[in-house]
Motif scaffolding. Structure first.
Motif, short mmCIF file in Angstrom:
data_model
loop_
_atom_site.label_atom_id
_atom_site.label_comp_id
_atom_site.label_asym_id
_atom_site.label_seq_id
_atom_site.Cartn_x
_atom_site.Cartn_y
_atom_site.Cartn_z
N LEU A 405 0.82 -1.21 0.00
CA LEU A 405 0.00 0.00 0.00
C LEU A 405 0.85 1.26 0.00
O LEU A 405 0.55 2.24 0.66
CB LEU A 405 -0.94 -0.01 1.22
N GLY A 406 1.94 1.24 -0.73
CA GLY A 406 2.80 2.41 -0.78
C GLY A 406 2.22 3.51 -1.64
O GLY A 406 1.27 3.33 -2.38
N GLY A 407 2.84 4.68 -1.56
CA GLY A 407 2.48 5.80 -2.43
C GLY A 407 1.28 6.58 -2.00
O GLY A 407 0.78 7.41 -2.76
N VAL A 408 0.74 6.37 -0.79
CA VAL A 408 -0.46 7.09 -0.36
C VAL A 408 -0.20 8.58 -0.28
O VAL A 408 -1.00 9.40 -0.77
CB VAL A 408 -0.97 6.54 1.00
N SER A 409 0.90 8.96 0.32
CA SER A 409 1.23 10.38 0.47
C SER A 409 1.40 11.04 -0.89
O SER A 409 0.92 12.16 -1.12
CB SER A 409 2.49 10.56 1.31
N LEU A 410 2.10 10.35 -1.78
CA LEU A 410 2.29 10.92 -3.12
C LEU A 410 0.96 11.09 -3.83
O LEU A 410 0.72 12.10 -4.49
CB LEU A 410 3.22 10.02 -3.95
N ARG A 411 0.07 10.09 -3.70
CA ARG A 411 -1.23 10.22 -4.35
C ARG A 411 -1.99 11.42 -3.85
O ARG A 411 -2.64 12.13 -4.61
CB ARG A 411 -2.05 8.93 -4.12
N ARG A 412 -1.92 11.66 -2.55
CA ARG A 412 -2.60 12.82 -1.99
C ARG A 412 -2.02 14.11 -2.57
O ARG A 412 -2.76 15.04 -2.96
CB ARG A 412 -2.47 12.83 -0.47
N VAL A 413 -0.70 14.18 -2.66
CA VAL A 413 -0.05 15.37 -3.21
C VAL A 413 -0.45 15.58 -4.67
O VAL A 413 -0.76 16.70 -5.10
CB VAL A 413 1.49 15.26 -3.09
N LEU A 414 -0.48 14.50 -5.44
CA LEU A 414 -0.81 14.61 -6.85
C LEU A 414 -2.27 15.01 -7.05
O LEU A 414 -2.59 15.79 -7.96
CB LEU A 414 -0.53 13.28 -7.56
N VAL A 415 -3.17 14.47 -6.23
CA VAL A 415 -4.58 14.87 -6.33
C VAL A 415 -4.73 16.35 -6.01
O VAL A 415 -5.46 17.09 -6.70
CB VAL A 415 -5.46 14.03 -5.38
N VAL A 416 -4.04 16.82 -4.98
CA VAL A 416 -4.08 18.25 -4.63
C VAL A 416 -3.55 19.09 -5.79
O VAL A 416 -4.15 20.11 -6.17
CB VAL A 416 -3.27 18.51 -3.34
N ALA A 417 -2.42 18.68 -6.38
CA ALA A 417 -1.83 19.43 -7.49
C ALA A 417 -2.78 19.46 -8.68
O ALA A 417 -2.96 20.49 -9.35
CB ALA A 417 -0.49 18.82 -7.89
N GLN A 418 -3.39 18.33 -8.95
CA GLN A 418 -4.30 18.22 -10.09
C GLN A 418 -5.50 19.15 -9.93
O GLN A 418 -5.87 19.89 -10.85
CB GLN A 418 -4.76 16.77 -10.22
N PHE A 419 -6.12 19.13 -8.77
CA PHE A 419 -7.30 19.97 -8.56
C PHE A 419 -6.93 21.44 -8.37
O PHE A 419 -7.73 22.33 -8.66
CB PHE A 419 -8.12 19.45 -7.39
N ALA A 420 -5.73 21.71 -7.87
CA ALA A 420 -5.28 23.11 -7.81
C ALA A 420 -5.16 23.69 -9.21
O ALA A 420 -5.56 24.83 -9.48
CB ALA A 420 -3.94 23.20 -7.07
N ALA A 421 -4.60 22.89 -10.14
CA ALA A 421 -4.50 23.32 -11.54
C ALA A 421 -5.88 23.52 -12.14
O ALA A 421 -6.13 24.50 -12.86
CB ALA A 421 -3.72 22.28 -12.35
N SER A 422 -6.81 22.61 -11.82
CA SER A 422 -8.19 22.77 -12.32
C SER A 422 -8.83 24.04 -11.78
O SER A 422 -9.54 24.75 -12.50
CB SER A 422 -9.03 21.55 -11.93
N ALA A 423 -8.58 24.33 -10.51
CA ALA A 423 -9.14 25.55 -9.90
C ALA A 423 -8.62 26.79 -10.61
O ALA A 423 -9.38 27.74 -10.89
CB ALA A 423 -8.80 25.60 -8.41
N ILE A 424 -7.33 26.81 -10.91
CA ILE A 424 -6.74 27.95 -11.61
C ILE A 424 -7.36 28.12 -12.98
O ILE A 424 -7.73 29.23 -13.39
CB ILE A 424 -5.21 27.78 -11.71
N LEU A 425 -7.51 27.01 -13.71
CA LEU A 425 -8.07 27.07 -15.06
C LEU A 425 -9.54 27.50 -15.03
O LEU A 425 -9.98 28.29 -15.87
CB LEU A 425 -7.92 25.72 -15.75
#
Length: 780
Positions: A405-425
């Motif tokens: 179950l590795g990569g949980v923290s990274l997934r959270r960071v990537l989801v945040v980055a993805q939706f932050a970009a969507s918010a900007i757009l």
């Protein structure tokens, strides 16, 4: 070995169809957007590279010092500068003068066409290297035609030696036919006429203080750009001149053509950078989906990795396997993306007002696509491959799920980055749309509705009185007027006006607009004081706007009757209008002076009123023009269209931003949907136990949605301040702009959270409604 890798990859993709579909749709969208933007960027950077010696062609620009000390940069040096450059600057191989593009009537023996051409001297063909398919450039009383125009005027004939009539003034002999100029060239023309004819009609251009034409030079190979040598050439021959010339690369005009106070300030290159960044952003968002979903489903592939390691597979082989799966997905997405681009390219061209073609056989395009796809696959697959190949086979085969179950923290960071970009757009595209709406709905201080604009030509000038009289007899025509320039961006400015009490060192610039007595009532510009022009008796009188009165230190209510001296001599101010927008909304309202004129300028304006069909009225107007001006084709536009053209760039940016935002939302939504599916699947036993203990489906949905909602809220905390900054920078270019209210951020937040609850809630409820007995039995 590679055959086995491909076979295994295909099997895994087919086994997990939902996962594969989500990734393919996301990657296809991202690659398609990247292809569209790549095609757009390639078209932009290809401008003005058609000419054989484009890297050695330079425009002669001028930095003109204004009365207030600022510097205005323009591409119209004195025509006399050509000979000086040729004689005194050895680094220059050739120099040419040429006019701005102009639409003129060209007639063969049977019919006439209104075509776009230029006046240029013989060196034009040496500087630009224009290729001829027939004949060659002629001298005085000659004309050369493009291949397309030659075929239009003389179908299936050799046009060389034929005679044509230019603008009902001159008989010219065709001496050559040149290859058509492509669309990705700033200078568009279908014929070239000797520059001497232009000088003959405009002798004032031979004054060192006058402009009116453009100059370009061809620099010798391996020569330094001689800007220091030419900086003082104008002042050397004109002591009272304050202008300084310099050379600017011709092929940079399209992307770097803006200057501020004499310094290059970029231009359309900013759009190239912006859209390039957006393409990369959307592609990265698609890759984030793959990374998140691949690491989230790592548990389902743990036993596969354990067994393969147990029978001898090493980590590098497993990494190659997983990266290959990612690359294979990218290839599938590429094929679908190219097909999608092919289908949507006509709509994209309409949106961007281009004629871009998809050259599938182009080596550059193929290489670019292969590289883009390979990078996408590697970028998407490297981290998941690293995670999956690191599993400990003993712990995995013993059922220790924590090791998978590795990569949980990274997934959270990537989801945040993805939706932050969507918010900007989302916020950015909404703000651009609001500004465009604000521009189109703003009260400009005059009426632009239902006003036809017709360009001046010799036939109209000669018959204007008869045309105007017949037009006013039509039932749906309320006014007809002549106006020298576009009302939206009056280009002529001057500090020459003299009025009582004008300070000796005054540097106030006034916009100057020539017009007849019909102009102000046609555009319904409100008169604050005094009266309108009444005819030629006002040839030396003037009308000013309120801002001009204030700039002169006059009370607008008492300015009428004040003496004013201008180019038409001494006269009086006979009227004061209310202030209205006489420039792009990026600039403030400027002091303005109306000068009476019946023909010095470019446009006629016809105000259409009444309830009749606009098409019927236009047909009636055309019949009047054909009666008095039969040799010229009837062409018109609406004033509102002219207004919209002033903001074409912003409109294109707004439409593209909206389209890219929708794609970004689609990719983010797909990623969230897939991630929620795996999360709900992983927590099936937990949900079953909670349901047995009495938890409702609603409470379970809130439980799982809460985790994702927290990530989305975090993304908004990061994205909204960045969005506010970018929007503020965009709107700061406009003196008059909309206000982006907090409600836009609230609506964006609600929409993003709504998407989250829909995506996560669907899977949560689906799992919660499952019989808990089945959940507890099937969960391993």
């Amino acid at each position: 070995m590679w055959k086995n890798y491909f076979k295994t990859s295909f099997r895994n993709l087919l086994r997990h169809r939902g996962y594969t579909l989500i990734n393919i749709v996301g990657l296809t969208s991202g690659i398609a957007v990247s292809i569209f933007i790549l095609l757009w960027i390639l078209d932009e950077v290809s401008y003005d590279r058609f000419w054989p010696n484009s890297d050695r062609i330079y425009s002669v620009m001028v930095n003109a010092k204004m009365p207030d000390g600022s510097i205005s940069t323009h591409p119209v040096p004195p025509a006399n500068l050509k000979e000086v450059l040729a004689d005194e600057i050895p680094e220059i191989e050739a120099v040419t003068r040429y006019s701005f593009e102009t639409d003129l009537l060209i007639k063969n023996q049977i019919e006439g066409f209104k075509e776009t051409g230029i006046f240029a001297d013989s060196a034009f063909f040496e500087v630009f290297g224009l290729a001829f398919s027939r004949g060659n450039p002629g001298k005085l009383n000659s004309i050369v035609l493009s291949r397309e125009l030659a075929e239009k005027l003389f179908p299936q004939e050799n046009p060389v030696g034929k005679t044509i009539n230019l603008n009902q003034k001159q008989e010219l002999t065709v001496t050559g036919v040149f290859e058509d100029v492509p669309e990705n060239t700033s200078l568009q023309f279908d014929f070239v006429v000797p520059f001497e004819l232009y000088l003959k009609e405009n002798p004032w251009m031979e004054n060192w203080q006058a402009g009116g034409s453009r100059t370009a030079v061809l620099i010798r190979e391996n020569s330094e750009i001689p800007n220091p040598k030419i900086a003082g050439l104008i002042q050397n021959h004109c002591a009272e001149c304050t202008s300084s010339p310099f050379l600017f690369p011709y092929q940079k005009h399209r992307l770097y053509g803006e200057f501020e106070n004499g310094v290059n300030a970029g231009g359309r290159i900013e759009q190239v950078y912006l859209f390039g960044f957006v393409a990369l952003l959307i592609l990265v968002m698609a890759c984030i989906n793959f990374i998140n979903l691949a690491t989230a489903r790592s548990g389902s592939r743990g036993k596969e990795v354990g067994i393969r390691k147990a029978i001898g597979a090493n980590r590098s082989e497993l990494m190659v396997q997983f990266v290959l799966e990612s690359v294979l997905l990218s290839w599938i997405a590429l094929v679908l993306a190219v097909l999608l681009v092919h289908l949507l390219l006509p709509f994209f061209n309409e949106l961007t007002e281009k004629t871009i073609k998809l050259h599938l056989g182009s080596p550059i395009f193929i290489a670019g696509m292969l590289l883009l796809t390979l990078l996408t696959g590697i970028l998407s697959g490297t981290y998941p491959a690293f995670v999956l190949s690191a599993f400990n086979p003993l712990r995995v085969l013993k059922g220790d799920s924590r090791s998978m179950l590795g990569g949980v923290s990274l997934r959270r960071v990537l989801v945040v980055a993805q939706f932050a970009a969507s918010a900007i757009l989302i916020v950015g595209s909404s703000a651009i749309y609001q500004q465009i709406t604000y521009i189109s709905e703003r009260n400009l201080g005059f009426d632009k509705e239902n006003v036809l604009v017709i360009d001046q030509n010799e036939g109209i000038v000669k018959n204007y009185a008869g045309i105007k009289n017949d037009l006013l007899q039509l039932p749906n025509i309320s006014n007809v007027a002549f106006g020298g320039n576009s009302i939206f961006t009056v280009p002529i400015t001057s500090s020459d006006p003299v009025w009582p009490g004008k300070p000796e060192q005054s540097n106030i610039s006034f916009k100057i607009l020539r017009c007849d007595e019909g102009f102000i009532p046609t555009l319904q510009i409100p008169l604050r004081e005094g009266r309108n022009f009444v005819g030629v008796q006002d040839a030396s009188n003037y009308i000013i706007n309120k801002k001009a009165a204030e700039a002169m230190g006059l009370d607008p209510e008492e300015a009428v009757g004040t003496e004013l001296e201008m180019w038409h001599g001494k006269g009086q101010i006979v009227g004061v209008t209310e202030d209205f927008h006489n420039d792009n909304l990026k600039a403030d309202i400027e002091p303005m002076i109306f000068m009476y004129s019946e023909n010095v300028g470019f446009h006629y304006f016809i105000k259409v009123s009444g309830k009749a069909s606009i098409n019927t009225t236009v047909a009636q107007i055309e019949s009047v023009f054909k009666k008095h001006n039969p040799d010229y084709p009837f062409e018109y536009s609406f004033l509102e269209e002219e207004f919209n053209r002033e903001y074409r760039s912003e409109q294109v940016i707004g439409k593209l931003a909206l389209a890219f935002t929708l794609v970004a939302i689609l990719i983010s939504g797909l990623g969230l949907f897939g991630l929620a599916s795996f999360t709900a699947e992983r927590r099936t036993k937990e949900i079953g136990i909670r349901k047995v203990l009495g938890a409702s489906a609603g409470s379970l949905s809130v439980l799982l949605c809460g985790d994702f909602a927290l990530l989305v809220v975090t993304s908004m905390v990061i994205g909204f301040p960045l969005a506010w900054y970018f929007v503020d920078q965009f709107l700061s270019d406009f003196t008059y702009h909309t206000e982006v209210r907090w409600s836009l951020y609230l609506v964006t937040a609600i929409a993003m959270l709504g998407l989250t609850f829909l995506s996560v809630g669907y899977h949560t409820l689906k799992t919660a409604w499952t019989n808990p007995v089945d959940s507890l039995q099937n969960e391993g």
